[in-house]
Design a protein around this motif. Structure first.
Motif, PDB file in Angstrom:
ATOM      1  N   TRP A 520       0.795  -1.223   0.000  1.00 21.33           N
ATOM      2  CA  TRP A 520       0.000   0.000   0.000  1.00 21.33           C
ATOM      3  C   TRP A 520       0.833   1.280   0.000  1.00 21.33           C
ATOM      4  O   TRP A 520       0.469   2.253  -0.681  1.00 21.33           O
ATOM      5  N   LEU A 521       1.907   1.312   0.743  1.00 20.12           N
ATOM      6  CA  LEU A 521       2.639   2.576   0.887  1.00 20.12           C
ATOM      7  C   LEU A 521       3.212   3.105  -0.430  1.00 20.12           C
ATOM      8  O   LEU A 521       3.126   4.309  -0.700  1.00 20.12           O
ATOM      9  N   PRO A 522       3.787   2.260  -1.294  1.00 17.54           N
ATOM     10  CA  PRO A 522       4.229   2.812  -2.590  1.00 17.54           C
ATOM     11  C   PRO A 522       3.066   3.351  -3.424  1.00 17.54           C
ATOM     12  O   PRO A 522       3.185   4.402  -4.061  1.00 17.54           O
ATOM     13  N   LEU A 523       1.929   2.630  -3.408  1.00 18.74           N
ATOM     14  CA  LEU A 523       0.762   3.099  -4.166  1.00 18.74           C
ATOM     15  C   LEU A 523       0.254   4.429  -3.615  1.00 18.74           C
ATOM     16  O   LEU A 523      -0.076   5.352  -4.371  1.00 18.74           O
ATOM     17  N   LEU A 524       0.202   4.517  -2.275  1.00 21.00           N
ATOM     18  CA  LEU A 524      -0.243   5.764  -1.667  1.00 21.00           C
ATOM     19  C   LEU A 524       0.759   6.886  -1.927  1.00 21.00           C
ATOM     20  O   LEU A 524       0.372   8.045  -2.142  1.00 21.00           O
ATOM     21  N   GLY A 525       2.031   6.542  -1.908  1.00 21.56           N
ATOM     22  CA  GLY A 525       3.051   7.550  -2.174  1.00 21.56           C
ATOM     23  C   GLY A 525       2.972   8.086  -3.589  1.00 21.56           C
ATOM     24  O   GLY A 525       3.033   9.303  -3.820  1.00 21.56           O
ATOM     25  N   ILE A 526       2.832   7.182  -4.568  1.00 25.71           N
ATOM     26  CA  ILE A 526       2.695   7.610  -5.969  1.00 25.71           C
ATOM     27  C   ILE A 526       1.433   8.443  -6.148  1.00 25.71           C
ATOM     28  O   ILE A 526       1.427   9.476  -6.841  1.00 25.71           O
ATOM     29  N   SER A 527       0.350   8.005  -5.518  1.00 25.46           N
ATOM     30  CA  SER A 527      -0.904   8.758  -5.617  1.00 25.46           C
ATOM     31  C   SER A 527      -0.741  10.156  -5.047  1.00 25.46           C
ATOM     32  O   SER A 527      -1.210  11.143  -5.634  1.00 25.46           O
ATOM     33  N   ALA A 528      -0.050  10.248  -3.892  1.00 21.94           N
ATOM     34  CA  ALA A 528       0.148  11.562  -3.276  1.00 21.94           C
ATOM     35  C   ALA A 528       0.949  12.482  -4.193  1.00 21.94           C
ATOM     36  O   ALA A 528       0.646  13.679  -4.315  1.00 21.94           O
ATOM     37  N   VAL A 529       1.969  11.924  -4.840  1.00 24.69           N
ATOM     38  CA  VAL A 529       2.778  12.732  -5.765  1.00 24.69           C
ATOM     39  C   VAL A 529       1.912  13.251  -6.912  1.00 24.69           C
ATOM     40  O   VAL A 529       1.982  14.425  -7.303  1.00 24.69           O
ATOM     41  N   LEU A 530       1.064  12.390  -7.452  1.00 25.66           N
ATOM     42  CA  LEU A 530       0.187  12.808  -8.559  1.00 25.66           C
ATOM     43  C   LEU A 530      -0.797  13.884  -8.095  1.00 25.66           C
ATOM     44  O   LEU A 530      -1.065  14.855  -8.823  1.00 25.66           O
ATOM     45  N   PHE A 531      -1.308  13.729  -6.880  1.00 21.65           N
ATOM     46  CA  PHE A 531      -2.239  14.739  -6.362  1.00 21.65           C
ATOM     47  C   PHE A 531      -1.531  16.090  -6.189  1.00 21.65           C
ATOM     48  O   PHE A 531      -2.103  17.150  -6.465  1.00 21.65           O
ATOM     49  N   ILE A 532      -0.287  16.021  -5.745  1.00 28.37           N
ATOM     50  CA  ILE A 532       0.477  17.265  -5.565  1.00 28.37           C
ATOM     51  C   ILE A 532       0.713  17.945  -6.913  1.00 28.37           C
ATOM     52  O   ILE A 532       0.642  19.176  -7.030  1.00 28.37           O
ATOM     53  N   LYS A 619     -13.232  10.765 -24.545  1.00 28.32           N
ATOM     54  CA  LYS A 619     -14.268  10.735 -25.577  1.00 28.32           C
ATOM     55  C   LYS A 619     -14.318  12.036 -26.370  1.00 28.32           C
ATOM     56  O   LYS A 619     -14.443  12.037 -27.613  1.00 28.32           O
ATOM     57  N   ASN A 620     -14.202  13.160 -25.659  1.00 21.95           N
ATOM     58  CA  ASN A 620     -14.316  14.483 -26.298  1.00 21.95           C
ATOM     59  C   ASN A 620     -12.955  15.132 -26.580  1.00 21.95           C
ATOM     60  O   ASN A 620     -12.899  16.300 -26.977  1.00 21.95           O
ATOM     61  N   LYS A 621     -11.899  14.387 -26.336  1.00 18.17           N
ATOM     62  CA  LYS A 621     -10.537  14.821 -26.634  1.00 18.17           C
ATOM     63  C   LYS A 621     -10.186  16.162 -25.980  1.00 18.17           C
ATOM     64  O   LYS A 621      -9.750  17.110 -26.632  1.00 18.17           O
ATOM     65  N   TYR A 622     -10.412  16.206 -24.626  1.00 19.47           N
ATOM     66  CA  TYR A 622      -9.982  17.389 -23.877  1.00 19.47           C
ATOM     67  C   TYR A 622      -8.447  17.449 -23.908  1.00 19.47           C
ATOM     68  O   TYR A 622      -7.773  16.426 -23.829  1.00 19.47           O
ATOM     69  N   TRP A 623      -7.899  18.648 -23.991  1.00 16.42           N
ATOM     70  CA  TRP A 623      -6.466  18.901 -23.809  1.00 16.42           C
ATOM     71  C   TRP A 623      -5.603  18.034 -24.733  1.00 16.42           C
ATOM     72  O   TRP A 623      -6.088  17.492 -25.724  1.00 16.42           O
ATOM     73  N   THR A 624      -4.331  17.913 -24.363  1.00 15.85           N
ATOM     74  CA  THR A 624      -3.418  17.062 -25.126  1.00 15.85           C
ATOM     75  C   THR A 624      -3.507  15.628 -24.611  1.00 15.85           C
ATOM     76  O   THR A 624      -4.035  15.359 -23.522  1.00 15.85           O
ATOM     77  N   VAL A 625      -2.958  14.713 -25.391  1.00 15.92           N
ATOM     78  CA  VAL A 625      -2.958  13.302 -24.979  1.00 15.92           C
ATOM     79  C   VAL A 625      -2.229  13.133 -23.650  1.00 15.92           C
ATOM     80  O   VAL A 625      -2.678  12.406 -22.767  1.00 15.92           O
ATOM     81  N   LEU A 626      -1.092  13.834 -23.512  1.00 12.96           N
ATOM     82  CA  LEU A 626      -0.305  13.714 -22.282  1.00 12.96           C
ATOM     83  C   LEU A 626      -1.115  14.176 -21.071  1.00 12.96           C
ATOM     84  O   LEU A 626      -1.082  13.547 -20.008  1.00 12.96           O
ATOM     85  N   LYS A 627      -1.856  15.269 -21.244  1.00  7.59           N
ATOM     86  CA  LYS A 627      -2.656  15.774 -20.126  1.00  7.59           C
ATOM     87  C   LYS A 627      -3.818  14.835 -19.801  1.00  7.59           C
ATOM     88  O   LYS A 627      -4.214  14.674 -18.646  1.00  7.59           O
ATOM     89  N   ARG A 628      -4.369  14.189 -20.843  1.00  2.00           N
ATOM     90  CA  ARG A 628      -5.432  13.224 -20.599  1.00  2.00           C
ATOM     91  C   ARG A 628      -4.905  12.003 -19.846  1.00  2.00           C
ATOM     92  O   ARG A 628      -5.573  11.455 -18.958  1.00  2.00           O
ATOM     93  N   VAL A 629      -3.687  11.565 -20.200  1.00  3.68           N
ATOM     94  CA  VAL A 629      -3.064  10.440 -19.483  1.00  3.68           C
ATOM     95  C   VAL A 629      -2.871  10.817 -18.011  1.00  3.68           C
ATOM     96  O   VAL A 629      -3.159  10.025 -17.100  1.00  3.68           O
ATOM     97  N   SER A 635      -7.170  10.025 -11.637  1.00  2.93           N
ATOM     98  CA  SER A 635      -8.429   9.324 -11.342  1.00  2.93           C
ATOM     99  C   SER A 635      -8.156   7.959 -10.723  1.00  2.93           C
ATOM    100  O   SER A 635      -8.803   7.558  -9.751  1.00  2.93           O
ATOM    101  N   LEU A 636      -7.187   7.237 -11.295  1.00  2.00           N
ATOM    102  CA  LEU A 636      -6.839   5.911 -10.758  1.00  2.00           C
ATOM    103  C   LEU A 636      -6.238   6.021  -9.358  1.00  2.00           C
ATOM    104  O   LEU A 636      -6.424   5.136  -8.515  1.00  2.00           O
ATOM    105  N   SER A 637      -5.524   7.102  -9.103  1.00  2.00           N
ATOM    106  CA  SER A 637      -4.968   7.326  -7.766  1.00  2.00           C
ATOM    107  C   SER A 637      -6.090   7.494  -6.748  1.00  2.00           C
ATOM    108  O   SER A 637      -6.007   7.007  -5.617  1.00  2.00           O
ATOM    109  N   ALA A 638      -7.140   8.179  -7.152  1.00  2.00           N
ATOM    110  CA  ALA A 638      -8.296   8.324  -6.267  1.00  2.00           C
ATOM    111  C   ALA A 638      -8.951   6.970  -6.015  1.00  2.00           C
ATOM    112  O   ALA A 638      -9.415   6.687  -4.905  1.00  2.00           O
ATOM    113  N   VAL A 639      -8.966   6.124  -7.043  1.00  2.00           N
ATOM    114  CA  VAL A 639      -9.494   4.769  -6.879  1.00  2.00           C
ATOM    115  C   VAL A 639      -8.648   3.990  -5.880  1.00  2.00           C
ATOM    116  O   VAL A 639      -9.175   3.287  -4.996  1.00  2.00           O
TER     117      VAL A 639
END
Length: 656
Positions: A520-532, A619-629, A635-639
């Motif tokens: 869990w801790l690596p997953l939570l750590g990666i998620s925290a970095v993405l949230f930041i 679906k609606n192609k918001y932003w660039t591909v990189l930003k969508r990724v 979103s997956l971090s929130a999951v």
């Protein structure tokens, strides 16, 4: 629990807390086992000289004085008491320090009442055996046969019996958050039956399979004593144990009776370098598991009775065959390791079989050691500080002085055994834990890790490291020490349980990956970095976001809200929840905990929304591909965080 293992567990908890706070990962490396077989190894402590004379009272008193006074100073203990018996007589009974620091009242071994916590179970088990002796309880009959007000559900085909309760093999999960104790005497007295019916833990293991120390099980036994005898638990213990043993300064009543209140020892904690009084804790409806308050002299009477097969003076509280049955192995993990008796736990002290029971709460620590073959008993209790470490140190010093261990040369283990050690490596968790309620989360960081190196198994590292060498199939002994470690394996050779003799009766089992901090801790750590990154990106790109189409703008805002809420919930989890004091945690559901539990639920709601918006973004192609990724990863971090709260029973109000 030994002081070294206690240090290891505490260090792991502190490290994991630090790692979780900064969002990093905690990963441990394991070294592979060497193929070379170990040579014959001397795995014992050398005696310093011949055994001292235990029958010399002056020598014994001076020795115990030195140990007790040193421990009280080193472990910051305000008051302590000890009694030692041999051959039906009290060899030593002494008090140390103060029972009331503010009033400078000295501890009196005859009258000072120390809270003995779980050592109270010995009174409950003795009461059970009295009824077994009378033919009113059968050790191997379904306990539902005797219960009138509580019914144990038939979760498994096998029923729970009194033997299971007495050996802690009934298979109950552990629980306690919000209800195990109280500090408010106005809430007393509390019905045992009503408490046990309201707070029944789940059955999580078939009865008889493995030990899992259970306060609920002992309390259930006390209720059976009450309902079979027709006498209230408190009154039964007084009439059938305390009175015949002339235990005038002993009670299981809470609070202690008015007549004994002046003799109750106060519990203390250290505050700004001084001893500060703390309110006593009460077991309430769980009192058969831990409500006793007893003087050292009176515990000496109880020890003498058990050492003399139930006899004290002209009183016989148990028939000899009943006492002998109670003191005999009833659950054996491994024939080479200490067993669990009917209520007592076996220990091996310098080659002597010791039957024992301890008890501890936030303010008191107690141990009872009986050596039937030598007719010796030791009772020791402390009113504060690290009494657990003090009791362990005192027992070790006593047996080293009066029963020094002779050197024993052990046979070398086979090369095949040495080559197969890797299967024992990994993370282990105690069988005594919670599965169903919020209590489960408090086990998140409490793991024991075993590593392999040079055909040895190791627990911990540095000065606290304990190293074990193989001495037989699934059996190991401490290098330079006397402790043993054993494993159980299934038909395929996979490890199913771990047993450390110094932790009897609390075995461990392998920790599934999903229960391990390293998962869990690596997953939570990666998620925290993405949230930041979401929050920092929002701060730097506010102008760009303002000119986005409305749908994209709202998608960004939801990601910011999700990131901020997830980080706040994570911090609250490790700071608010894990930072709860033990007494607060077990005595009440705090308002802060109730309010906190809204946070994971709100996070789940935000997670659902951001997942839907993530689909819309592609679906609606918001932003660039990189930003969508990036948005999808957020979103997956929130999951991940939502799943974390769900798995550890923090999603909702799961109170036992």
């Amino acid at each position: 629990m030994s002081s070294s293992i206690r240090k290891i567990l505490c260090t792991k908890i502190l490290l994991a807390l630090l790692v979780a706070t900064v969002g990093a990962s905690l990963l441990g490396a394991q070294t592979s086992a060497s193929a070379a077989p170990p040579t014959a190894t001397l795995l014992s402590v050398k005696p310093e000289g011949p055994a001292a004379d235990l029958n010399d009272p002056a020598q014994l008193s001076a020795f115990i004085d030195g140990i007790m006074e040193g421990h009280m100073d080193n472990f910051k203990i305000p008051g302590a008491v000890i009694s030692i018996v041999k051959d039906g007589k009290i060899l030593l009974s002494k008090g140390y320090g103060h029972s009331n620091v503010e009033e400078a009242t000295l501890v009196d071994p005859e009258t000072s009442l120390f809270r003995i916590a779980s050592t109270t179970k010995l009174f409950t088990w003795t009461a059970v055996m009295q009824l077994v002796e009378q033919g009113r309880i059968d050790l191997d009959t379904d306990v539902n046969t005797y219960l009138e007000t509580v019914i144990i559900p038939k979760t498994y085909p096998q029923p729970i019996t009194m033997r299971h309760l007495m050996t802690h093999t009934a298979g109950f999960e552990e629980g306690g958050v919000g209800y195990q104790i109280t500090t408010d005497p106005k809430k007393l007295p509390v019905s045992i039956s009503e408490t046990l019916a309201k707070h029944m833990p789940a059955r999580v293991m078939p009865p008889g399979e493995m030990m899992s120390y259970s306060n609920y099980g002992a309390s259930l036994a006390g209720l059976i004593v009450e309902e079979v005898s027709g006498i209230a638990y408190n009154d039964y213990i007084q009439k059938n144990i305390f009175d015949p043993l002339d235990m005038k300064y002993a009670t299981v009543q809470e609070p202690v009776p008015a007549s004994l209140e002046p003799y109750a020892v106060l519990g203390y904690a250290r505050e700004n370098g001084q001893f500060a009084t703390r309110p006593p804790t009460f077991e309430g409806g769980f009192r058969p598991a831990g409500s006793g308050s007893v003087s050292a002299d009176d515990m000496a009477h109880f020890m003498i009775a058990h050492l003399q097969d139930g006899r004290y003076g002209d009183q016989q509280i148990l028939e000899p065959k009943t006492a002998q049955l109670m003191h005999s192995p009833a659950f054996v993990f491994n024939k080479h390791l200490p067993a669990m008796d009917l209520g007592f736990s076996d220990l091996n002290m310098n080659g002597l079989r010791v039957i024992s029971h301890g008890g501890s709460d936030e303010l008191f620590n107690t141990e009872v050691y009986l050596v039937p073959d030598k007719q010796i008993g030791i009772f020791v209790s402390y009113s504060g500080g690290d009494g657990g470490a003090a009791a362990t140190g005192l027992a070790r010093a006593f047996f080293d002085r009066y029963f020094p261990l002779q050197e024993v040369k052990l046979s070398p283990a086979s090369a095949v055994l040495g080559n197969s050690l890797q299967k024992y490596a990994g993370s282990y968790q105690f069988t005594r834990r919670n599965h169903s309620d919020i209590d489960k989360f408090f086990n998140f960081l409490v793991k024991l890790n075993i590593t392999v190196s040079d055909n040895r198994l190791s627990i911990g590292s540095g000065a606290d490291q304990q190293v074990y060498a193989p001495i037989g199939p699934d059996l190991f002994q401490e290098v330079g020490g006397t402790h043993k470690m054993g494993f159980r394996t299934d038909a395929s050779g996979k490890v199913t349980y771990l047993f450390l003799d110094e932790l009897n009766p609390m075995p461990l089992e392998p920790t599934p990956l999903i229960d391990q901090p390293k998962f869990w801790l690596p997953l939570l750590g990666i998620s925290a970095v993405l949230f930041i990154t979401v929050l920092t990106g929002f701060a730097y790109r506010r102008r760009e976001i303002k000119v986005m189409p409305k749908a994209q703008r709202w998608a960004v805002r939801v990601s910011v809200a999700t990131a901020a809420w997830a980080l706040m919930t994570s911090v609250a989890t490790f700071v608010v929840v894990l930072n709860m004091g033990l007494i607060d945690r077990l005595s009440r559901i705090t308002q802060s905990l109730n309010l906190y539990l809204f946070m994971p639920i709100i996070l789940v709601g935000l997670t659902v929304v951001i997942l839907a918006l993530s689909v819309m973004a592609w679906k609606n192609k918001y932003w660039t591909v990189l930003k969508r990724v990036h948005y999808t990863l957020v979103s997956l971090s929130a999951v991940v965080m939502s799943l974390f709260f769900y798995h550890w029973n923090l999603l909702g109000w799961h109170f036992g």
